[in-house]
Write a protein that holds these residues in place. Sequence first.
Motif, PDB file in Angstrom:
ATOM      1  N   ALA A  30       0.833  -1.211   0.000  1.00 53.77           N
ATOM      2  CA  ALA A  30       0.000   0.000   0.000  1.00 53.77           C
ATOM      3  C   ALA A  30       0.863   1.254   0.000  1.00 53.77           C
ATOM      4  N   LEU A  31       1.957   1.251   0.770  1.00 48.98           N
ATOM      5  CA  LEU A  31       2.853   2.410   0.796  1.00 48.98           C
ATOM      6  C   LEU A  31       3.522   2.626  -0.553  1.00 48.98           C
ATOM      7  N   ALA A  32       3.821   1.548  -1.260  1.00 48.26           N
ATOM      8  CA  ALA A  32       4.469   1.682  -2.569  1.00 48.26           C
ATOM      9  C   ALA A  32       3.531   2.329  -3.581  1.00 48.26           C
ATOM     10  N   GLN A  33       2.235   2.231  -3.369  1.00 45.74           N
ATOM     11  CA  GLN A  33       1.269   2.791  -4.313  1.00 45.74           C
ATOM     12  C   GLN A  33       0.957   4.260  -4.034  1.00 45.74           C
ATOM     13  N   LEU A  34       1.449   4.784  -2.927  1.00 46.61           N
ATOM     14  CA  LEU A  34       1.194   6.186  -2.592  1.00 46.61           C
ATOM     15  C   LEU A  34       2.098   7.106  -3.403  1.00 46.61           C
ATOM     16  N   SER A  35       1.599   8.311  -3.666  1.00 44.87           N
ATOM     17  CA  SER A  35       2.405   9.301  -4.383  1.00 44.87           C
ATOM     18  C   SER A  35       3.479   9.861  -3.446  1.00 44.87           C
ATOM     19  N   PRO A  36       4.547  10.414  -4.006  1.00 45.36           N
ATOM     20  CA  PRO A  36       5.609  10.980  -3.162  1.00 45.36           C
ATOM     21  C   PRO A  36       5.106  12.118  -2.271  1.00 45.36           C
ATOM     22  N   GLN A  37       4.146  12.902  -2.751  1.00 44.18           N
ATOM     23  CA  GLN A  37       3.625  14.011  -1.936  1.00 44.18           C
ATOM     24  C   GLN A  37       2.919  13.472  -0.681  1.00 44.18           C
ATOM     25  N   VAL A  38       2.129  12.426  -0.853  1.00 38.43           N
ATOM     26  CA  VAL A  38       1.401  11.864   0.292  1.00 38.43           C
ATOM     27  C   VAL A  38       2.388  11.252   1.279  1.00 38.43           C
ATOM     28  N   ARG A  39       3.417  10.566   0.755  1.00 43.32           N
ATOM     29  CA  ARG A  39       4.424   9.982   1.655  1.00 43.32           C
ATOM     30  C   ARG A  39       5.151  11.072   2.433  1.00 43.32           C
ATOM     31  N   ALA A  40       5.434  12.207   1.790  1.00 43.41           N
ATOM     32  CA  ALA A  40       6.100  13.316   2.481  1.00 43.41           C
ATOM     33  C   ALA A  40       5.203  13.888   3.578  1.00 43.41           C
ATOM     34  N   GLN A  41       3.917  14.038   3.274  1.00 43.11           N
ATOM     35  CA  GLN A  41       2.982  14.540   4.289  1.00 43.11           C
ATOM     36  C   GLN A  41       2.886  13.581   5.467  1.00 43.11           C
ATOM     37  N   LEU A  42       2.835  12.278   5.187  1.00 43.43           N
ATOM     38  CA  LEU A  42       2.775  11.300   6.274  1.00 43.43           C
ATOM     39  C   LEU A  42       4.033  11.349   7.130  1.00 43.43           C
ATOM     40  N   ALA A  43       5.186  11.529   6.495  1.00 43.11           N
ATOM     41  CA  ALA A  43       6.435  11.616   7.251  1.00 43.11           C
ATOM     42  C   ALA A  43       6.446  12.866   8.129  1.00 43.11           C
ATOM     43  N   GLN A  44       5.968  13.989   7.586  1.00 48.32           N
ATOM     44  CA  GLN A  44       5.928  15.227   8.379  1.00 48.32           C
ATOM     45  C   GLN A  44       4.974  15.088   9.558  1.00 48.32           C
ATOM     46  N   ARG A  45       3.850  14.455   9.328  1.00 46.78           N
ATOM     47  CA  ARG A  45       2.885  14.276  10.423  1.00 46.78           C
ATOM     48  C   ARG A  45       3.418  13.323  11.481  1.00 46.78           C
ATOM     49  N   ARG A  46       4.140  12.282  11.064  1.00 48.31           N
ATOM     50  CA  ARG A  46       4.716  11.349  12.029  1.00 48.31           C
ATOM     51  C   ARG A  46       5.740  12.060  12.895  1.00 48.31           C
ATOM     52  N   VAL A  47       6.614  12.885  12.278  1.00 44.58           N
ATOM     53  CA  VAL A  47       7.616  13.631  13.032  1.00 44.58           C
ATOM     54  C   VAL A  47       6.934  14.600  13.998  1.00 44.58           C
ATOM     55  N   ALA A  48       5.883  15.277  13.546  1.00 46.12           N
ATOM     56  CA  ALA A  48       5.165  16.222  14.413  1.00 46.12           C
ATOM     57  C   ALA A  48       4.510  15.491  15.573  1.00 46.12           C
ATOM     58  N   ALA A  49       3.978  14.301  15.322  1.00 48.63           N
ATOM     59  CA  ALA A  49       3.347  13.528  16.390  1.00 48.63           C
ATOM     60  C   ALA A  49       4.379  13.064  17.408  1.00 48.63           C
ATOM     61  N   LEU A  50       5.557  12.677  16.931  1.00 49.64           N
ATOM     62  CA  LEU A  50       6.615  12.250  17.856  1.00 49.64           C
ATOM     63  C   LEU A  50       7.136  13.409  18.690  1.00 49.64           C
ATOM     64  N   ARG A  51       7.078  14.624  18.166  1.00 48.42           N
ATOM     65  CA  ARG A  51       7.484  15.808  18.929  1.00 48.42           C
ATOM     66  C   ARG A  51       6.425  16.214  19.947  1.00 48.42           C
ATOM     67  N   GLY A  52       5.192  15.755  19.757  1.00 47.83           N
ATOM     68  CA  GLY A  52       4.113  16.095  20.679  1.00 47.83           C
ATOM     69  C   GLY A  52       3.304  17.298  20.243  1.00 47.83           C
ATOM     70  N   GLU A  53       3.475  17.723  18.991  1.00 46.45           N
ATOM     71  CA  GLU A  53       2.703  18.858  18.497  1.00 46.45           C
ATOM     72  C   GLU A  53       1.275  18.427  18.228  1.00 46.45           C
ATOM     73  N   GLN A  54       0.360  19.341  18.430  1.00 46.42           N
ATOM     74  CA  GLN A  54      -1.050  19.049  18.150  1.00 46.42           C
ATOM     75  C   GLN A  54      -1.275  19.130  16.659  1.00 46.42           C
ATOM     76  N   ALA A  55      -1.961  18.150  16.137  1.00 48.68           N
ATOM     77  CA  ALA A  55      -2.273  18.138  14.702  1.00 48.68           C
ATOM     78  C   ALA A  55      -3.383  19.142  14.425  1.00 48.68           C
ATOM     79  N   GLY A  56      -3.131  20.036  13.515  1.00 51.74           N
ATOM     80  CA  GLY A  56      -4.171  20.974  13.101  1.00 51.74           C
ATOM     81  C   GLY A  56      -4.363  22.168  14.012  1.00 51.74           C
ATOM     82  N   ALA A  57      -3.468  22.406  14.961  1.00 50.64           N
ATOM     83  CA  ALA A  57      -3.634  23.559  15.861  1.00 50.64           C
ATOM     84  C   ALA A  57      -3.597  24.863  15.074  1.00 50.64           C
ATOM     85  N   ARG A  58      -2.746  24.901  14.057  1.00 52.83           N
ATOM     86  CA  ARG A  58      -2.664  26.103  13.238  1.00 52.83           C
ATOM     87  C   ARG A  58      -3.936  26.292  12.419  1.00 52.83           C
ATOM     88  N   ARG A  59      -4.475  25.191  11.920  1.00 53.06           N
ATOM     89  CA  ARG A  59      -5.707  25.281  11.132  1.00 53.06           C
ATOM     90  C   ARG A  59      -6.884  25.750  11.987  1.00 53.06           C
TER      91      ARG A  59
END
Length: 128
Positions: A30-59
């Motif tokens: 499933a990961l191999a079928q994802l576009s590079p943009q989606v994989r980059a977004q998932l990586a950024q969200r994973r890093v933000a989650a590991l840092r303890g940042e709230q998802a969507g606080a800026r939004r």
Amino acid sequence: MNTHPTDRLPMDAGADARFDAAIRTRHATALAQLSPQVRAQLAQRRVAALRGEQAGARRHRLRFAVAGFAALSALALGVRLYPQEAPPAAAPASTQLANSTGGSLPLDEDPDFYAWLGSAEAPRLAME
């Protein structure tokens, strides 16, 4: 007769390992079928989650700003469209003239005025 679901199944460590390997294989596919943009977004969200940042606080801040602007606009529109009390207007000149000459009716309601307009003298006076 209530039995726990694990009571009915035999404990097989090999089955668990095969299941785990099958799930990991499907995940990798499933990961191999994802576009590079989606994989980059998932990586950024994973890093933000590991840092303890709230998802969507800026939004959320942006949403609150948009909601505040919409409420302010609706209030301004409501104030603009709300029927306001008109200040008492000064009496029309014809009413003042009728009252100053002692007439009881304003000119536009006086039948004698309309009779005079229909007379033969009115066009001649208008020409002067």
